[in-house]
Design an enzyme around this catalytic site. Sequence first.
Site, PDB file in Angstrom:
ATOM      1  CB  CYS A   1      -1.013  -0.043   1.138  1.00  0.00           C
ATOM      2  SG  CYS A   1      -2.488   0.914   0.732  1.00  0.00           S
TER       3      CYS A   1
ATOM      4  CG  HIS B   1      -3.744  -3.601   3.030  1.00  0.00           C
ATOM      5  ND1 HIS B   1      -2.786  -3.092   3.877  1.00  0.00           N
ATOM      6  CD2 HIS B   1      -4.380  -2.529   2.502  1.00  0.00           C
ATOM      7  CE1 HIS B   1      -2.851  -1.777   3.880  1.00  0.00           C
ATOM      8  NE2 HIS B   1      -3.809  -1.414   3.045  1.00  0.00           N
TER       9      HIS B   1
ATOM     10  CD  GLU C   1      -1.396  -6.231   5.098  1.00  0.00           C
ATOM     11  OE1 GLU C   1      -1.063  -6.514   3.935  1.00  0.00           O
ATOM     12  OE2 GLU C   1      -1.651  -5.063   5.474  1.00  0.00           O
TER      13      GLU C   1
HETATM   14  N1  GLN Z   1      -2.076   6.714   2.679  1.00  0.00           N
HETATM   15  C1  GLN Z   1      -2.147   5.966   1.476  1.00  0.00           C
HETATM   16  C2  GLN Z   1      -3.476   6.153   0.763  1.00  0.00           C
HETATM   17  O1  GLN Z   1      -4.447   6.552   1.353  1.00  0.00           O
HETATM   18  C3  GLN Z   1      -1.859   4.487   1.730  1.00  0.00           C
HETATM   19  C4  GLN Z   1      -2.823   3.830   2.656  1.00  0.00           C
HETATM   20  C5  GLN Z   1      -2.330   2.513   3.218  1.00  0.00           C
HETATM   21  O2  GLN Z   1      -1.127   2.250   3.242  1.00  0.00           O
HETATM   22  N2  GLN Z   1      -3.228   1.706   3.715  1.00  0.00           N
HETATM   23  O3  GLN Z   1      -3.578   5.895  -0.403  1.00  0.00           O
END
Ligand code: GLN
Length: 537
Positions: free
Chosen positions: A382, A508, A510
């Site tokens: 992410c 994600h 995970e």
């Molecule tokens: N802050 C980033 C976004 O909103 C990544 C979010 C995250 O890592 N879950 O796109």
Amino acid sequence: MNTRYIFVTGGVTSSLGKGIIAASLAKLLQARGLSVTIQKLDPYINIDPDTLNPYEHGECYVTDDGAVTDLDLGHYERFLSVPTSQANNVTTGRIYQNVINKERRGDYLGKTVQIIPHITDEIKRNIVALGNTKKFDVVITEIGGTVGDIESLPYVEAVRQLKWELGRDCACIHLTYVPYVAAAHELKTKPTQHSVKHLLQNGVQPDILVLRTEHKLDEGVKKKVALFCNVSKDSVIECMDAPTIYEVPLMMHEQQLDVVVMQHLGLPVDGEPVLDRWMSFLGKFKNPKKVVKIALVGKYVELPDAYKSILESFVHAGAANEVKVDVHLIQSEHVTKENVAEKLQDMKGILVAPGFGDRGIEGKILSVQYARENNIPFFGICLGMQCAVIEFARNVLGYEDAHSAEINPRSTHKVVDIMEDQKNITGMGHTMRLGAYPCEIKAGSLAEKIYGSNLISERHRHRYEFNNDFLAEYEQNGMVASGVNPDTKLVEIVEIPSHRFFIAGQFHPELKSTVVNPHKLFVAFVAAASAYDDETK
Ligand code: GLN
């Protein structure tokens, strides 16, 4: 068969691990052939934990249907390998919101809306709804908080009513703590007695008591608890601290928790739970052939719960590779040009963590650069992928001010940007890209090799995206988009084919790693780190 309902309440103190007990019992029932789901009722007023920062609540767990939930749901999925949904996590905020919406709609016209029966009815509706799907033989409902809290009262009252309505189809398990008073050399049962009294005052007689303890309980202690709390001695279950949460199902089986519960519910108990794959995981987990050091670069190093699912994914992937992953949490705020080599040179893999906001972001970008330039296995998740994209733009494409619109909206090279449909959103709760999205994988890519498939589904929780205006330039210079959303064309995976292992996802992974199905990206990353470790010995 009728759906059976099991309630798990907690007494004496918080942090006794109700979620792990619920998940362990669920695992045992599942291993005896029952279909089981677990639900968590959280007594706070937030609608969901989406707007809570990790210091308040640890990680936010996201389900396929885009619910942002308590991290206990992560344990439920890791133990059961069955997806959960919004129905598996309900907060007081959501209960009240539903009741108030009904009131405004006129559903209660003429009536005064009250905690009993309206709030308790809504709580009961949310519990029973899971059973009504007919998908589950057993629904386990974990009541958050501790008995005696003001916030928990309506939930305990709902349990009292359901116990009455469901009769033999339901069981109440109360988890308490038996402290050891060193000066007296004695285990003390009084806090347990008091907490059961509290439940009784609220009209709930627990059927089974699980006692958390750091010392073995002798028969005398169990007898005493049984006598004072009106439960049979067999229903007093000892739960010692375990070396790993994944041993708890076995410990609970040794104590016959599954048998006692099933007998209580009038379910036939025959044979033993089938736990072959679980045991094979535990065997490998406990006998690693070597240790592999992996850096987890993030800003919540003092708060490992913020990265709960990532840390557990490393446990699963480590066992799959028969190695122990020694995760070094590196505070990204402290990573500088001068010390990055010193901090990362012994690492055999570098993972840059998800996150929000600018704190520690430059340290994350420097960590990506170190991994890329030194050919060290790299995995970005992410925000970690966004950092990989920013780093590449700055140091390979030569756009010095490249950034994400989240961090520097004035950058002239916003290689990570906000999407059109997100631009007008002003609210903060449940307004990100959330839940499962499909991703098409390019033939011949590392991602294809890892997944062994050209179409996958992964879960998201973010607002910003790779800016496709720059895609051609990236691909001409060695970073390719190997995973793309088939509908929106948003880039979901990037990789660098000339690097030994450099992959990052906007999603994600995970959140989908479980004990018996470790996530393929983690397994491949740990394998790459382990191979690099062999090479550099
Ligand atoms: N802050 C980033 C976004 O909103 C990544 C979010 C995250 O890592 N879950 O796109």
